[in-house]
Design a protein around this motif. Sequence first.
Motif, PDB file in Angstrom:
ATOM      1  N   UNK A 355       0.831  -1.207   0.000  1.00 43.61           N
ATOM      2  CA  UNK A 355       0.000   0.000   0.000  1.00 43.61           C
ATOM      3  C   UNK A 355       0.867   1.260   0.000  1.00 43.61           C
ATOM      4  N   UNK A 356       1.992   1.214   0.710  1.00 41.58           N
ATOM      5  CA  UNK A 356       2.883   2.369   0.784  1.00 41.58           C
ATOM      6  C   UNK A 356       3.758   2.523  -0.449  1.00 41.58           C
ATOM      7  N   UNK A 357       3.983   1.425  -1.165  1.00 42.93           N
ATOM      8  CA  UNK A 357       4.803   1.458  -2.376  1.00 42.93           C
ATOM      9  C   UNK A 357       3.971   0.897  -3.544  1.00 42.93           C
ATOM     10  N   UNK A 358       2.933   1.614  -3.967  1.00 47.07           N
ATOM     11  CA  UNK A 358       2.015   1.066  -4.977  1.00 47.07           C
ATOM     12  C   UNK A 358       2.663   0.806  -6.335  1.00 47.07           C
ATOM     13  N   UNK A 359       3.742   1.514  -6.656  1.00 47.67           N
ATOM     14  CA  UNK A 359       4.412   1.306  -7.932  1.00 47.67           C
ATOM     15  C   UNK A 359       5.487   0.245  -7.893  1.00 47.67           C
ATOM     16  N   UNK A 360       5.640  -0.414  -6.742  1.00 43.35           N
ATOM     17  CA  UNK A 360       6.673  -1.431  -6.560  1.00 43.35           C
ATOM     18  C   UNK A 360       6.058  -2.829  -6.454  1.00 43.35           C
ATOM     19  N   UNK A 361       6.930  -3.803  -6.577  1.00 45.03           N
ATOM     20  CA  UNK A 361       6.565  -5.191  -6.341  1.00 45.03           C
ATOM     21  C   UNK A 361       7.228  -5.623  -5.031  1.00 45.03           C
ATOM     22  N   UNK A 362       6.439  -6.058  -4.060  1.00 41.63           N
ATOM     23  CA  UNK A 362       6.977  -6.495  -2.771  1.00 41.63           C
ATOM     24  C   UNK A 362       7.325  -7.978  -2.862  1.00 41.63           C
ATOM     25  N   UNK A 363       8.594  -8.310  -2.594  1.00 39.78           N
ATOM     26  CA  UNK A 363       9.067  -9.682  -2.689  1.00 39.78           C
ATOM     27  C   UNK A 363       9.657 -10.128  -1.357  1.00 39.78           C
ATOM     28  N   UNK A 364       9.644 -11.446  -1.133  1.00 41.75           N
ATOM     29  CA  UNK A 364      10.232 -12.035   0.069  1.00 41.75           C
ATOM     30  C   UNK A 364      11.520 -12.755  -0.311  1.00 41.75           C
ATOM     31  N   UNK A 365      12.561 -12.504   0.464  1.00 44.61           N
ATOM     32  CA  UNK A 365      13.857 -13.166   0.309  1.00 44.61           C
ATOM     33  C   UNK A 365      14.001 -14.087   1.513  1.00 44.61           C
TER      34      UNK A 365
END
Length: 470
Positions: A355-365
């Motif tokens: 929600x805070x980074x709508x233009x990004x893709x959130x990934x898990x490492x």
Amino acid sequence: MGGSFVDGQPDAHGEYDLTVNVIPPPELVRKKWSDDNPAKRRRIFAQVNSHLCDSQRYKDVVRGIYKRAKGCYKVYVYNKKTGRKEKRFNDYGATLHPEHIRCENEVFNQVCDSHGVSTGLTVIEPRFRRLYAYPFTVTAKNVIVGRGVKWGVPMAVNEVRNVSLCDTHTARSPTCPYPIHDKVFILTQYDDTQIGQFMQENLPKLIYHLSYLKRNKDVKIHFGFTKQPKLPPFVLPHHFFEKFGLLDRLINGTVYAKEVIMPREGGCQDIGYNAWEALSMRETFYDMLGIHEKTDFTQHRDSILHPSNNVGEHGKPVVLVLTRSAGKFTQNKSDVQTRRWSKEQLALLLPALQENFPGHRVEVFSDVNATLMQCPLCQAERFARADVVIGHHGAGLSNAMFMRPGAVLVEVVYNYDSRHAPILGIFPRIADMVGLHHMTYFIFKMNPFDMVKFANETAAFARQARLQSH
């Protein structure tokens, strides 16, 4: 810029017992990371949360009183019996020079005011980002290499009772109680089997001299610190030696070498001591991955990170969240409960970040991903693609050296001592060298650790740092 320095008298073949060879980094690396590069002069920032500023641990560190003093000599502890403040000395050998940069306690006052509140963005001074002497090797003849068990000459003396027994210039050499090798490259140092120390101190040296080791296949590589009688047959860093085709060259224990090659020693969890090696390794890994970066840190057209080569969902910038487990790829398992996200926390954090980074893709490492953990280049690429990296203090954050200047590193900290200090701690120093914005988020006795608030503060820091960096 390069050169050799010798000591003693040459032998019949014109060779010296001791030679120091200065080995400058590649020209592109020098141009990128020189203080003369305008692109490197862009401002970077540090910030802490107010919970750290108001904590007793922070106040103690500012006064020079550490719970643990690793990497610094000018520190004090309270004697519980006398109630007096006394200087502490690290007898296990991790104490650095009294003027080591991590000892500058007054620097920590920049991130907090006198009322225990964060001062917000703090500009990193150029002196903390400066790279100093070029790498070198020391070559020595007829050397006993002690088993890597503890630091210091007294410990080596305990391991090696009579050096003359192995002198190949005498008739007594058949009595040598140790294996004899012609040439040995010394990579062993304190805690080198810990993956964090290995990545920051050993691996940069290994990669810096990789072409030499590849050309000289007769050179053995001495590696492996252990407090046990014998190094285990497999430790996590062996994955890296295997990747670069060097696993069969490793030796350990006390040996005699007709010639040793000793690369510059790394600092105790401070990348500033071997920054040229680390940044050269970054360039090597980038080349292997197809990441071609200009001296202004933008991407060449043929780089895999160039915008034209990244379209659609895959082309979005990345927010990378590191997770830790108690699995086989985590060596320090005793504190894993305080340095990992719970399932409930992660379920709240990931959507809050999206929600805070709508233009990004959130990934898990994740360190339970065996394929990822056994692929150093895969890890480097994940960090190179990330605009923002978030993780608990731990070895995985060592990959921050592969991030791009101007990116954001958020380090969640539960304990607090010199290793976690803003600006001068382990991962802040990587941020200083690479040109990252770094936030320390302290959570000890934070009840509750609000994931939504944390995501909001992370996004606010990223926005403000980037706006004010030019």
